[in-house]
Scaffold this active site. Sequence first.
Site, PDB file in Angstrom:
ATOM      1  N   LYS A   1       0.835  -1.205   0.000  1.00 19.21           N
ATOM      2  CA  LYS A   1       0.000   0.000   0.000  1.00 19.21           C
ATOM      3  C   LYS A   1       0.871   1.256   0.000  1.00 19.21           C
ATOM      4  O   LYS A   1       0.573   2.226  -0.691  1.00 19.21           O
ATOM      5  CB  LYS A   1      -0.978  -0.006   1.171  1.00 19.21           C
ATOM      6  CG  LYS A   1      -2.127  -0.989   0.914  1.00 19.21           C
ATOM      7  CD  LYS A   1      -3.292  -0.849   1.868  1.00 19.21           C
ATOM      8  CE  LYS A   1      -4.448  -1.703   1.348  1.00 19.21           C
ATOM      9  NZ  LYS A   1      -5.595  -1.728   2.226  1.00 19.21           N
TER      10      LYS A   1
ATOM     11  N   LYS B   1      -4.092  -7.368  -7.901  1.00 18.59           N
ATOM     12  CA  LYS B   1      -5.226  -7.828  -7.093  1.00 18.59           C
ATOM     13  C   LYS B   1      -6.347  -6.783  -7.161  1.00 18.59           C
ATOM     14  O   LYS B   1      -6.079  -5.595  -7.036  1.00 18.59           O
ATOM     15  CB  LYS B   1      -4.788  -7.985  -5.624  1.00 18.59           C
ATOM     16  CG  LYS B   1      -5.935  -8.347  -4.670  1.00 18.59           C
ATOM     17  CD  LYS B   1      -5.533  -8.193  -3.204  1.00 18.59           C
ATOM     18  CE  LYS B   1      -6.158  -6.973  -2.540  1.00 18.59           C
ATOM     19  NZ  LYS B   1      -7.559  -7.118  -2.102  1.00 18.59           N
TER      20      LYS B   1
ATOM     21  N   LYS C   1     -10.311  -2.161  -3.545  1.00 19.05           N
ATOM     22  CA  LYS C   1     -11.019  -0.881  -3.538  1.00 19.05           C
ATOM     23  C   LYS C   1     -10.033   0.268  -3.681  1.00 19.05           C
ATOM     24  O   LYS C   1     -10.326   1.267  -4.317  1.00 19.05           O
ATOM     25  CB  LYS C   1     -11.777  -0.712  -2.223  1.00 19.05           C
ATOM     26  CG  LYS C   1     -12.913  -1.685  -2.061  1.00 19.05           C
ATOM     27  CD  LYS C   1     -13.650  -1.398  -0.754  1.00 19.05           C
ATOM     28  CE  LYS C   1     -14.026  -2.665  -0.042  1.00 19.05           C
ATOM     29  NZ  LYS C   1     -13.180  -2.915   1.145  1.00 19.05           N
TER      30      LYS C   1
HETATM   31  P1  ATP Z   1      -8.852  -2.105   0.449  1.00 20.44           P
HETATM   32  O1  ATP Z   1      -8.220  -1.813  -0.893  1.00 20.44           O
HETATM   33  O2  ATP Z   1      -9.430  -0.883   1.111  1.00 20.44           O
HETATM   34  O3  ATP Z   1      -7.954  -2.917   1.347  1.00 20.44           O
HETATM   35  P2  ATP Z   1     -10.155  -4.485  -0.454  1.00 20.44           P
HETATM   36  O4  ATP Z   1     -10.763  -4.408  -1.789  1.00 20.44           O
HETATM   37  O5  ATP Z   1      -8.848  -5.175  -0.316  1.00 20.44           O
HETATM   38  O6  ATP Z   1     -10.122  -3.005   0.114  1.00 20.44           O
HETATM   39  P3  ATP Z   1     -11.070  -5.468   2.086  1.00 20.44           P
HETATM   40  O7  ATP Z   1     -12.204  -4.827   2.788  1.00 20.44           O
HETATM   41  O8  ATP Z   1      -9.688  -5.164   2.528  1.00 20.44           O
HETATM   42  O9  ATP Z   1     -11.224  -5.153   0.515  1.00 20.44           O
HETATM   43  O10 ATP Z   1     -11.270  -7.040   2.109  1.00 20.44           O
HETATM   44  C1  ATP Z   1     -12.520  -7.659   2.384  1.00 20.44           C
HETATM   45  C2  ATP Z   1     -12.403  -9.142   2.101  1.00 20.44           C
HETATM   46  O11 ATP Z   1     -12.322  -9.348   0.684  1.00 20.44           O
HETATM   47  C3  ATP Z   1     -11.134  -9.778   2.685  1.00 20.44           C
HETATM   48  O12 ATP Z   1     -11.466 -11.060   3.142  1.00 20.44           O
HETATM   49  C4  ATP Z   1     -10.200  -9.874   1.516  1.00 20.44           C
HETATM   50  O13 ATP Z   1      -9.263 -10.914   1.648  1.00 20.44           O
HETATM   51  C5  ATP Z   1     -11.175 -10.144   0.386  1.00 20.44           C
HETATM   52  N1  ATP Z   1     -10.642  -9.673  -0.888  1.00 20.44           N
HETATM   53  C6  ATP Z   1     -10.336  -8.391  -1.206  1.00 20.44           C
HETATM   54  N2  ATP Z   1      -9.881  -8.312  -2.460  1.00 20.44           N
HETATM   55  C7  ATP Z   1      -9.889  -9.582  -2.961  1.00 20.44           C
HETATM   56  C8  ATP Z   1      -9.513 -10.151  -4.211  1.00 20.44           C
HETATM   57  N3  ATP Z   1      -9.056  -9.408  -5.197  1.00 20.44           N
HETATM   58  N4  ATP Z   1      -9.637 -11.502  -4.358  1.00 20.44           N
HETATM   59  C9  ATP Z   1     -10.107 -12.279  -3.341  1.00 20.44           C
HETATM   60  N5  ATP Z   1     -10.479 -11.792  -2.146  1.00 20.44           N
HETATM   61  C10 ATP Z   1     -10.369 -10.466  -1.941  1.00 20.44           C
HETATM   62 MG    MG Z   2      -7.798  -5.025   1.572  1.00 26.25          MG
END
Ligand code: ATP
Ligand code: MG
Length: 323
Positions: free
Chosen positions: A110, A192, A195
């Site tokens: 990050k 990956k 968000k």
């Molecule tokens: P941020 O970028 O703010 O970290 P994020 O998209 O990674 O947001 P999180 O809220 O951190 O989302 O994660 C919520 C859940 O979704 C977690 O269990 C995480 O492992 C899963 N997750 C997030 N992105 C992925 C992905 N690309 N593939 C599979 N699982 C995911």
């Molecule tokens: Mg995340």
Amino acid sequence: MRILSGIQPSGPLHIGNYLGAIQQYITLQGENDAYYFVADYHALTSVRDAATLRRYVFDVLADLLALGLDPEKSVLFVQSDVPETVELSWLLTSVTPMGWLEKCVSYKDKVQQGIPAEHGLFAYPVLQAADILLYDADLVPVGQDQKQHLEITRDVAERFNHVYGGKSEVFRLPNPYILDNVAVIPGLDGRKMSKSYSNTIEIFDEPGAIRKKVKKFVTDSTPIEAPKDPDACPLFGLFKLFAAPEDRDEVERRYREGGIGYGEVKTRLGEAIVARFAEARERRAELVAHPERVAEVRAAGAEKARATARKVLERARAACGLG
Ligand code: ATP
Ligand code: MG
């Protein structure tokens, strides 16, 4: 078994969240004692506007309910409705070596992406350990990106148990629940899907916007007529998670034979995503029209979650001599 997992209200939920996490939340509820939460303390590292954060929290609650999370079968709550989380986080911080956090890939990633290197982001795995240990979780359904954090949670719990537990164990050690085929859903740019990377396909975007976004998925320049390896193609990887079995088999065969272009796969993927969430989209519209229903679920969830959390926090406070 006690199940626990959380999602940050750091932006609209995307299909990576759905496939990697939410789908498992839904299959695990009912049979188990499940707790799912909206991780708003965590989102403070990325959302810096109060009204936006409140909106995102509401949106995640509504999204989860619309997608099939059932408050009769699981406890759905908001992390900051249980302020015990922060106290436990401090108790854990006090036994966490810096080196464990310094090696965390997610923090380094990050920061490399330009997100400010603040202490909250650095200490995120300790707050996460608090979330999990506070509910005596056995199993934590997550995506692959959370595997290392789960290991830290276990290490911190073991260390606390070792330092303070004596013969009795203070914290239960949780295990991750990660399904191989959905462990890392790629984003439009091949990283990956996240968000915070602006590379997402949002679950509840307008159908037109979903179709358009899918078109942006990066692919190589193999010509239409050339045979392609479906197993090495992230676009096909995603398609097969949404397509009906006969469509999946047909597209897979045409990949191997040659004669299918990425454009066609993208169009069909867009349609499949829109169709998959059509019913949930209707349920979501109902909830948005009746925000008091969401507020009721939130209040009931907070009460149940807090009752569980208080007991565990008391155990931890007593073990280290507080109170
Ligand atoms: P941020 O970028 O703010 O970290 P994020 O998209 O990674 O947001 P999180 O809220 O951190 O989302 O994660 C919520 C859940 O979704 C977690 O269990 C995480 O492992 C899963 N997750 C997030 N992105 C992925 C992905 N690309 N593939 C599979 N699982 C995911
Ligand atoms: Mg995340």
